[in-house]
Write an enzyme that holds these catalytic residues in place. Structure first.
Site, PDB file in Angstrom:
ATOM      1  N   GLY A 288      38.321 -15.044  28.578  1.00 20.22           N
ATOM      2  CA  GLY A 288      38.165 -16.006  27.481  1.00 20.22           C
ATOM      3  C   GLY A 288      36.739 -16.031  26.952  1.00 20.22           C
ATOM      4  N   SER A 289      36.320 -17.213  26.562  1.00 19.43           N
ATOM      5  CA  SER A 289      35.089 -17.337  25.765  1.00 19.43           C
ATOM      6  C   SER A 289      33.816 -16.911  26.480  1.00 19.43           C
ATOM      7  CB  SER A 289      34.948 -18.780  25.291  1.00 19.43           C
ATOM      8  OG  SER A 289      36.041 -19.114  24.451  1.00 19.43           O
ATOM      9  N   VAL A 290      33.838 -16.801  27.801  1.00 19.97           N
ATOM     10  CA  VAL A 290      32.616 -16.350  28.476  1.00 19.97           C
ATOM     11  C   VAL A 290      32.237 -14.941  28.007  1.00 19.97           C
ATOM     12  CG1 VAL A 290      32.813 -17.783  30.542  1.00 19.97           C
ATOM     13  CG2 VAL A 290      34.013 -15.601  30.441  1.00 19.97           C
ATOM     14  N   MET A 291      33.201 -14.234  27.443  1.00 19.15           N
ATOM     15  CA  MET A 291      32.928 -12.880  26.961  1.00 19.15           C
ATOM     16  C   MET A 291      32.144 -12.897  25.651  1.00 19.15           C
ATOM     17  SD  MET A 291      33.386  -9.863  28.094  1.00 19.15           S
ATOM     18  CE  MET A 291      34.871  -9.514  29.002  1.00 19.15           C
ATOM     19  N   LYS A 292      32.101 -14.055  24.991  1.00 19.99           N
ATOM     20  CA  LYS A 292      31.387 -14.134  23.713  1.00 19.99           C
ATOM     21  C   LYS A 292      29.902 -13.840  23.874  1.00 19.99           C
ATOM     22  CE  LYS A 292      34.691 -17.432  21.774  1.00 19.99           C
ATOM     23  NZ  LYS A 292      35.013 -18.857  21.593  1.00 19.99           N
TER      24      LYS A 292
END
Lengths: 574, 183
Positions: A288-292
């Site tokens: 999820g967003s931790v990859m942003k």
């Protein structure tokens, strides 16, 4: 007279022939076969007994023992010699902790060898030996060392366990089997007719070489705290599994690593076999967003943006046949890139990814370690799943920048943030510090090569931006740690529903990955919780776990609190 | 056998010489004395006495044998002495080896028991040194996890700066009161 001479002559010939025969046989015995007969005689007098090497220890970074072996014995019996099975069974049942009926059944068999109990402590076998002769007749004892894990489940998934034959079957016990096992020796001595060793006789014993000690980078105290906190999370009613890992920013060493539910290596055979792995390195999930953070780092490194670049971010964006929205749809907002991360805008991240292109994004993802094993010294590591960008559909191209359509392990995600915390230099994580041979020779574990993934400036900008996530207006105020400036990112990724193979009804993986202190990062902590039945976000459930773990790591590590105030962030402009 | 016989004849002649001078002049042929004796008493003339034929050497051989025996006796005694000494030495040596072997076995056994005791004690220390056990004992003793720590950081000019905010640890959760009988 002639006949007598002839008879004498024949007699002489016969005697000479007999003499030749005897002498010939003697020559054969002494000269030709002499050596083999002598060897056979020697062998007949020699007895060989195995000398088992003591399996080495596994310790944490401070030398606290996590696994070691102690002498124990296997109690066996020859039923044909046991005079009264019931009496013997009654005497042994308490000592061996085996039901009387089982003992009686074994002691009454027809065979000549039965195992009554394995790995019995020597003080117990001493008591068995002290039983009256009539009771213990027919019993025998064999070496059967037992492997102990004094910390129990603490660090159990890393340490692993050994099978009944003493070979490592999981974790470090498996990876370092050759080092820990050592080399067995043998005692080969000359004995008398009664089988007793002749004091001045032949002694061709070869001593055993005990196993070496494997020192891990784990800190048992921190490991205990991490597992306590994960167990509390797993007991909240919604979390079915959880993983966490703590890395040293400057070395990539794993200070703690755990999954929930865990297991006690000393009782692995009482655990569901599906739980005997190490989820931190073998279980993959969509982060999820931790990859942003990777998407933003790639955009900044490629010169497509800075932390202050303003993007006109709509509430949703079309990607092929799907429409991706932010957490809630909204009108166009003018987010800075910092704001995109702080507000975890999916649309903003996709816009950044489109600026750099799919192949460039894939290159950065792989440079950060996504899609390949870290090489940590643990079995069963997964490389995660990252398809080549050439195969990405439009929807996949929109999903990967926000951490969907790509699968990682918790350790890989922690390694990404270690790279950012370490000024853009990635050091693959390691969990073994050194190996000490039985003779005291210490061999440091080889350090993996450090690679620069992004520039220090880019890493600095990411650190600045990610601090906004934990600050006012960010998505994870619960990730704060008193006295320290914390950097991190939340993630709330849809979980695939195994019932339908779709996301509907699958719940979420909630994640928080971060590091602290922001002005001098020391530790990276990654936490993810699998919550199939909950709508809660990472900032609500994973960030508090992160905060507790990070607080203990910083305090116990003697890290001085941040001496500078948090910066003021511009997340959105009018 | 011929020499002893001649020796005996000479000795016989010397013995006879003590009573007759003829004896000194020639040999006496022993078989001739027989007829002389049988001829009856003779008042005068040579007095011959029947000497038993020299049949054996007993009168001379024992003397030489004794001499030889005397010469051999020390050697025999030496041999016997050596034999006895060797046997006794071997016996002593064997006994000493056996005693040493027994001692070694006992020492090994004692060593093994001591090693077992050390292992047991180490086992207790290791078990008591685990984080979980320390936490349990600390909690039982009323200790609580620490709160946030503050650090006094010395500056180059000698002043100090307080970083962080020291917060008191949360109070221990009281143990539930043990139910009293009858509750």
């Amino acid at each position: 007279m002639l006949q007598r001479d002839q008879r004498n002559r024949w007699g002489l010939v016969f005697l000479i022939a007999l003499l030749v025969l005897v002498v010939g046989r003697l020559v054969v015995l002494q000269g030709v076969d002499g050596a083999s007969y002598a060897q056979a005689a020697t062998n007949d007098r020699m007895r060989t007994y195995p000398i088992e090497a003591v399996r080495g220890e596994v310790t944490d970074r401070t030398g606290k023992v996590l696994a070691y072996s102690v002498d124990a014995e296997r109690v066996t019996a020859d039923p044909s010699v046991v005079t009264d099975p019931t009496r013997t069974a009654l005497a042994l049942t308490t000592l061996l902790d085996v039901p009387v009926a089982d003992l009686v059944e074994k002691l009454s068999r027809d065979g000549r060898y039965v195992v009554l109990a394995d790995q019995v402590a020597t003080d117990v076998t001493d008591q068995v030996r002290a039983l009256p002769l009539a009771t213990r007749t027919g019993l025998a004892f064999e070496d059967d060392p037992v492997r102990l894990y004094p910390a129990g489940a603490v660090g159990g998934q890393v340490v692993g366990f050994v099978g009944k034959d003493g070979d490592g079957l999981a974790g470090i016990e498996q990876t370092y089997q050759d080092v820990l096992a050592g080399t067995d020796g043998e005692k080969r001595v000359e004995v008398d007719g009664s089988g007793n060793q002749i004091p001045s006789g032949i002694d061709e014993s070869t001593p055993a070489t005990d196993g070496g000690t494997v020192q891990l980078t784990l800190d048992e105290d921190l490991q205990f705290v991490v597992q306590q906190r994960l167990e509390a999370a797993c007991a909240d009613g919604d979390t079915t599994s959880a993983s966490a890992v703590v890395l040293d920013v400057h070395t990539g060493e794993v200070a703690a690593m755990a999954g929930c539910p865990g297991y006690d290596p000393g009782h692995y055979n009482q655990t569901d076999p599906d739980l005997l792995g190490n989820p931190v390195v073998s279980d993959v999930y969509e982060p999820g967003s931790v990859m942003k953070a990777v998407t933003a780092a790639a955009a900044i490194e490629e010169g497509k943006a800075t932390k202050d670049t303003v993007l006109d971010v709509p509430g949703h964006i079309r990607a092929g046949d799907v429409v991706v929205t932010d957490a809630t749809d909204h009108a166009v907002k003018r987010f800075t890139v910092t704001g995109v991360l702080a507000k975890s805008s999916n649309v903003g991240a996709i816009m950044l990814a489109r600026e750099i292109g799919n192949s460039t994004l894939e290159r950065y993802l792989r440079a950060f370690g996504i899609g390949s094993e870290t090489g940590i010294e643990l079995p069963g590591e997964s490389a995660g799943i990252l398809e080549p960008s050439a195969d990405w559909t439009e929807s996949r191209a929109a999903n990967v920048p926000i951490g969907q359509g790509v699968s990682v392990t918790t350790l890989q995600m922690a390694s990404v943030y270690q790279t950012l915390a370490n000024g853009g230099v990635r050091i693959p994580p390691r969990v073994v510090s050194s190996v000490t041979a039985a003779d005291g020779t210490v061999t440091e574990a080889p350090r993996p090569a450090a690679t620069r993934v992004v520039s220090a400036d880019t890493a600095g900008q990411l650190t600045y931006m990610l601090e906004a996530v934990v600050g006012k207006g960010g998505t994870a105020p619960l990730g704060e740690v008193d006295g320290f400036r914390v950097v991190g990112k939340t993630g709330t990724a849809q979980r695939a529903n195994p019932d339908c193979g779709c996301y509907a009804g699958g719940g979420y993986f909630t994640t928080f990955v971060g590091y602290a202190p922001a002005d001098d990062p020391q530790y990276v902590v990654a936490v993810d919780l699998e919550r199939p039945t909950s709508e809660a976000e990472g900032g609500q459930v994973a960030a508090p776990v992160f905060s507790d773990v990070m607080r203990y790591a910083l305090t116990a590590g003697g890290v001085v609190p941040s001496g500078t105030p948090r910066p003021t962030f511009t997340l959105q402009v009018d | 056998m011929t020499q002893p016989a001649r020796t005996s004849s000479a000795r016989t002649a010397r013995t006879s010489g003590r009573s007759t001078s003829r004896a000194t002049t020639g040999q006496v042929h022993v078989p001739r004395t027989g007829p002389t004796r049988r001829s009856g008493p003779v008042a005068s003339g040579p007095h011959l006495r029947l000497v038993p034929p020299a049949r054996t050497t007993p009168t001379r051989v024992p003397a030489r044998a004794r001499a030889t025996g005397r010469r051999r006796a020390p050697f025999v005694v030496l041999l016997v002495g050596l034999l006895v000494t060797t046997v006794l030495g071997l016996l002593l040596l064997n006994t000493a080896v056996a005693v040493d072997s027994l001692n070694a076995t006992q020492q090994r056994q004692a060593n093994a028991e001591q090693a077992e005791e050390v292992a047991r004690l180490e086992q207790r220390v290791i078990a008591a040194d685990t984080a979980a056990e320390l936490a349990r004992v600390a909690t039982a003793a009323g200790l609580v996890p620490p709160g946030a720590a503050a650090h006094l950081v010395l500056q180059p000019d000698g002043s100090s700066v307080l970083l962080g905010t020291a917060t008191p640890a949360p109070p221990a959760v009281p143990e539930p009161a043990a139910p009293t009988p009858g509750d």
